[in-house]
Design an enzyme around this catalytic site. Structure first.
Site, short mmCIF file in Angstrom:
data_model
loop_
_atom_site.label_atom_id
_atom_site.label_comp_id
_atom_site.label_asym_id
_atom_site.label_seq_id
_atom_site.Cartn_x
_atom_site.Cartn_y
_atom_site.Cartn_z
N GLU A 201 4.10 4.39 -15.44
CA GLU A 201 4.75 5.01 -14.58
C GLU A 201 5.36 3.74 -14.07
O GLU A 201 5.28 3.01 -13.62
CB GLU A 201 4.09 6.20 -13.60
CG GLU A 201 4.05 7.38 -13.67
CD GLU A 201 5.02 8.08 -13.62
OE1 GLU A 201 6.65 7.64 -14.22
OE2 GLU A 201 5.03 9.31 -13.60
N ILE B 46 7.00 4.72 -11.09
CA ILE B 46 7.83 5.01 -9.73
C ILE B 46 6.99 6.06 -9.37
O ILE B 46 6.42 6.90 -9.54
CB ILE B 46 8.70 4.51 -9.19
CG1 ILE B 46 9.04 4.93 -7.71
CG2 ILE B 46 9.71 6.04 -9.46
CD1 ILE B 46 9.93 4.63 -7.00
N ASP C 127 5.61 7.91 -5.84
CA ASP C 127 5.66 7.94 -4.47
C ASP C 127 5.48 9.72 -4.10
O ASP C 127 4.23 9.24 -4.11
CB ASP C 127 7.89 8.70 -4.77
CG ASP C 127 8.52 9.67 -5.59
OD1 ASP C 127 7.21 10.33 -5.83
OD2 ASP C 127 9.97 9.65 -5.55
N THR C 128 5.74 10.93 -4.20
CA THR C 128 3.96 11.63 -3.82
C THR C 128 3.33 11.79 -4.53
O THR C 128 1.99 12.61 -4.41
CB THR C 128 5.10 13.10 -3.84
OG1 THR C 128 5.39 13.74 -5.29
CG2 THR C 128 6.74 13.23 -3.24
N GLY C 129 3.43 11.69 -6.37
CA GLY C 129 1.92 11.89 -6.97
C GLY C 129 2.00 12.65 -8.00
O GLY C 129 0.82 12.49 -8.36
N THR D 64 4.06 13.84 -10.22
CA THR D 64 3.70 14.28 -11.59
C THR D 64 2.17 12.99 -11.95
O THR D 64 1.85 14.02 -13.45
CB THR D 64 4.83 13.25 -12.20
OG1 THR D 64 6.31 13.96 -11.22
CG2 THR D 64 4.96 12.87 -13.60
N LYS E 256 5.44 4.27 -3.72
CA LYS E 256 5.86 4.58 -2.09
C LYS E 256 4.83 5.40 -1.34
O LYS E 256 4.72 6.35 -1.28
CB LYS E 256 7.02 5.43 -2.31
CG LYS E 256 8.35 4.97 -3.11
CD LYS E 256 9.57 5.74 -2.57
CE LYS E 256 10.92 5.64 -3.32
NZ LYS E 256 11.21 6.86 -3.40
N ASP F 117 16.99 6.44 -12.53
CA ASP F 117 17.85 6.94 -12.27
C ASP F 117 18.65 7.75 -11.45
O ASP F 117 17.53 8.05 -10.66
CB ASP F 117 17.87 7.09 -13.57
CG ASP F 117 17.22 9.11 -13.97
OD1 ASP F 117 18.08 10.09 -14.02
OD2 ASP F 117 16.18 8.78 -13.44
#
Length: 176
Positions: A100, A102, A104-106, A108, A132, A160
């Site tokens: 991945e 990034i 963040d919330t997880g 995906t 994060k 992006d």
């Protein structure tokens, strides 16, 4: 500073620092999977630069494939993951490393991890360029993290803003 569409971004992580972090992660993977065959599964679009640079340092018998998922609209996660195209290879009995750009919330990675786990891989780990922890809401362990960052919106090195900025070799954060 750079301008992308209506937002201004400031330098955050330079290209040299990114490449050093990617090489460090590659060496850990090489050590952990010595003598094993690995299937890397990259999540497009953002992972393309990270995956490319990582693979240059992997000294294992391996393959790489990609899936395309989407959960972002502009600078915000929609918390609704859409699979735009998927994995063609069987993962049963294989050592899988999800790549991945990034986490963040997880949301995906959690969905993809759960789907792949149902297919009985020999092992399944997650490798991300950026993580994060302040924003992470899931329980799936992230084994390989190149860089831990604060909860800022970032672009560059594959990441992006509305499709723009992926080609920037460093990472920039949204100007406060």
């Amino acid at each position: 500073m750079i301008q992308i569409k209506d937002l201004t971004f400031v330098p955050y992580i330079n290209e040299h620092e990114l490449l050093e972090a990617v090489n460090t992660i590659a060496q850990r993977i090489n050590a952990d999977y010595k003598g094993k065959e690995v299937l890397f599964v990259g999540v497009l679009n953002g992972v393309f630069m990270f995956a490319s640079d990582l693979m240059k340092h992997i000294d294992l018998k391996c393959q790489i494939s990609f899936v395309k998922l989407s959960s972002y609209d502009g600078t915000q996660s929609t918390e609704n993951v859409r699979q735009l195209f998927g994995l063609k290879e069987s993962v049963e009995g294989k050592h899988i490393i999800l790549l991945e750009d990034i986490v963040d919330t997880g949301i995906t990675i959690d969905g993809l991890y759960s789907d792949l786990l149902k297919q009985n891989p020999a092992s399944l780990e997650i490798c991300t360029l950026l993580f994060k922890p302040e924003k992470y809401t899931k329980q799936v362990p992230i084994k390989y993290v190149a860089k831990t960052i604060s909860n800022e919106f970032v672009v560059g090195y594959g990441l992006d803003y509305d499709g723009y900025g992926r080609n920037i070799s460093s990472i920039y954060q949204l100007k406060a």
